[in-house]
Design an enzyme around this catalytic site. Sequence first.
Site, PDB file in Angstrom:
ATOM      1  CG  HIS A   1      -4.686 -18.549   5.887  1.00  0.00           C
ATOM      2  ND1 HIS A   1      -4.692 -20.018   6.064  1.00  0.00           N
ATOM      3  CD2 HIS A   1      -4.759 -17.843   5.031  1.00  0.00           C
ATOM      4  CE1 HIS A   1      -4.485 -20.001   4.516  1.00  0.00           C
ATOM      5  NE2 HIS A   1      -4.774 -18.785   3.999  1.00  0.00           N
TER       6      HIS A   1
ATOM      7  CE  LYS B   1       6.063  -2.647  13.742  1.00  0.00           C
ATOM      8  NZ  LYS B   1       5.451  -2.698  14.560  1.00  0.00           N
TER       9      LYS B   1
ATOM     10  CG  ASP C   1       2.789  -0.236  15.201  1.00  0.00           C
ATOM     11  OD1 ASP C   1       2.291  -0.672  16.306  1.00  0.00           O
ATOM     12  OD2 ASP C   1       3.635  -0.790  14.522  1.00  0.00           O
TER      13      ASP C   1
ATOM     14  NE  ARG D   1      -8.041 -16.888   2.940  1.00  0.00           N
ATOM     15  CZ  ARG D   1      -7.119 -16.142   2.722  1.00  0.00           C
ATOM     16  NH1 ARG D   1      -6.787 -14.955   3.551  1.00  0.00           N
ATOM     17  NH2 ARG D   1      -6.073 -16.036   1.876  1.00  0.00           N
TER      18      ARG D   1
ATOM     19  N   GLY E   1      -0.259 -16.200  -2.084  1.00  0.00           N
ATOM     20  CA  GLY E   1      -1.466 -16.538  -3.037  1.00  0.00           C
ATOM     21  C   GLY E   1      -1.386 -15.890  -4.485  1.00  0.00           C
TER      22      GLY E   1
ATOM     23  CG  HIS F   1      -4.317 -14.815   7.236  1.00  0.00           C
ATOM     24  ND1 HIS F   1      -2.842 -14.701   7.205  1.00  0.00           N
ATOM     25  CD2 HIS F   1      -4.756 -14.509   6.285  1.00  0.00           C
ATOM     26  CE1 HIS F   1      -2.746 -14.493   5.579  1.00  0.00           C
ATOM     27  NE2 HIS F   1      -3.706 -14.476   5.174  1.00  0.00           N
TER      28      HIS F   1
ATOM     29  CB  ALA G   1      -1.116  -0.064   1.219  1.00  0.00           C
TER      30      ALA G   1
ATOM     31  NE  ARG H   1      -7.788 -10.691   3.312  1.00  0.00           N
ATOM     32  CZ  ARG H   1      -6.928 -11.539   3.000  1.00  0.00           C
ATOM     33  NH1 ARG H   1      -6.913 -11.703   1.486  1.00  0.00           N
ATOM     34  NH2 ARG H   1      -6.183 -12.255   3.640  1.00  0.00           N
TER      35      ARG H   1
ATOM     36  CD  GLU I   1      -5.803 -17.558  -3.434  1.00  0.00           C
ATOM     37  OE1 GLU I   1      -6.226 -16.582  -2.846  1.00  0.00           O
ATOM     38  OE2 GLU I   1      -4.492 -17.549  -3.767  1.00  0.00           O
TER      39      GLU I   1
END
Length: 548
Positions: free
Chosen positions: A242, A40, A221, A288, A53, A349, A21, A384, A118
């Site tokens: 997961h 970090k 964070d 999932r 994946g 996960h 990102a 997700r 998937e």
Amino acid sequence: MSETPTATPFIDVLIIGSGAAGLSAALHLPVELNVTILSKGPISAGSTPWAQGGIAAALGGIEDVEQHVDDTCRAGNGLPDGQVVRRVVEAGSRQINWLLELGMPFSSESTQLHLTREGGHGARRVAHAADHTGRTLMETLLEAVQARPNITLMEHQLAIDLITTQRLGLTEESNCCIGAYVLDLAEDRIHTLRARHVILATGGAAKAYLYSTNPDSSTGDGIAMGWRAGCRVANMEFMQFHPTCLFEPRAKSFLISEAVRGEGGLLLLPDGTRFMPNYHPDAELAPRDVVARAIDAEMKRLGIDCVYLDISFKGKAFIEQHFPMIHQRCLEFGYDMTRQPLPVVPAAHYTCGGIDVDEHGHTDIAGLYAIGETSHTGLHGANRLASNSLLECLVYGEAAAAHITAHHAEACSRNWSVPGWDESQVSDADEAVVVTHNWDELRRAMWDYVGIVRTTKRLERAQHRIALLRREIHDYYAHFRISNNLIELRNLVEVADLIVRSALARHESRGLHFIRDYPETDPACAHHNTVLTPLNRSHPQGEPPHRP
């Protein structure tokens, strides 16, 4: 570590986080802007390189777009925002083409990209680079970033907190983010960084749990900093577990990709019988949340430590071609997936909730953006869909960069002075064991009480323990000089509190949130997000008064 008031120049864009990102946002910003990216740890130490994946992208035309939209909404149990889903899915082919232009070496067959399937997907649409897509994506983005003279990469820099006008007591101004206090881990000193725009791209918070597939850096964070600064946070009850993490202590929770099941892998009990057909029509290719709960149920029913994932029947050549990294890694621990099933268990996960943002990744605070796993965009809902995470990173990285570019002239009118960090009234910690003990207690409480299956009583127990830990950690933070472990623990306890509060607020079971007290899904909550709003305050709760 005390500083004098700073008059350092403003950074145009400060990006906290160096994963997909953050790097994609940096690459979409114009070269006229100076950009600083903080990591970090080493630049490549975040969650992105761990992604095995691929990137879900509807490359098969309008029908594939519609099916990808449907699959995403179905996996999210009706909670995803339809407009957001469509916007992200329709951008998929553009992101893949952009990566190809950057030189991303996707796996291919003849002249076509090889697309895998998937869990939760109704078709093959996951573009990948063998079974190490995240690592290859990072290498591709990092090479492009390092070629840009306007981008500065800073490793071993841990952000402590955001600097906002509200924090500085400028109550006549609407709250605006103008930088961050950052601990330089290499030099053990604190920098005050002023910025026109700040992007939080620090990843998720799966390290709030005892067992996780994430690297040690996934301590929430950005979510914690955004919350303390005054951002709303949404849907934190939806922590994705997961289903298939290698059951091997030496592996430190090594993930076995969803694609193994996508290519035909079967989940087995110790006696070799399948069990997923008993739980869902799609069996091993169910979403999932379904697969993780099924494994959890079978482990509890039989009193076993793990179940098994078998793809050995596909043959050695197939496995070595499609899963070279997983195969090699498992061999290091004595498991040959070309000849035997792999022992697997669920593990924390992915954080589906996060800082609430708009279609540009913009938060409630002017000048502050949150993208990737740090954010709640409305894409994932209650669960997700596999391989939508990297897609979301790329789409919102581009969107945030476009919004910053359009509003940069306006941001240049901000020229507030910022006080330096003051540690004149604190001392060195006398017992570091306090931090270690609290870290362990917090993660165990989250695993035991806020896991795959929940009850109100378990959540209330967790809330009580977290409240005690939170007070102790904030007291420790107020009186002693900070360290990386203390900063991360402070963030983790904040995020753990948000997860439990969100879970207690949702009186239904939906997707990743399964609570025995409310086992059914409530149709009235189909479009209801759990949104938490922080108190308006000039200083974050628990912030010692002698620190600005």
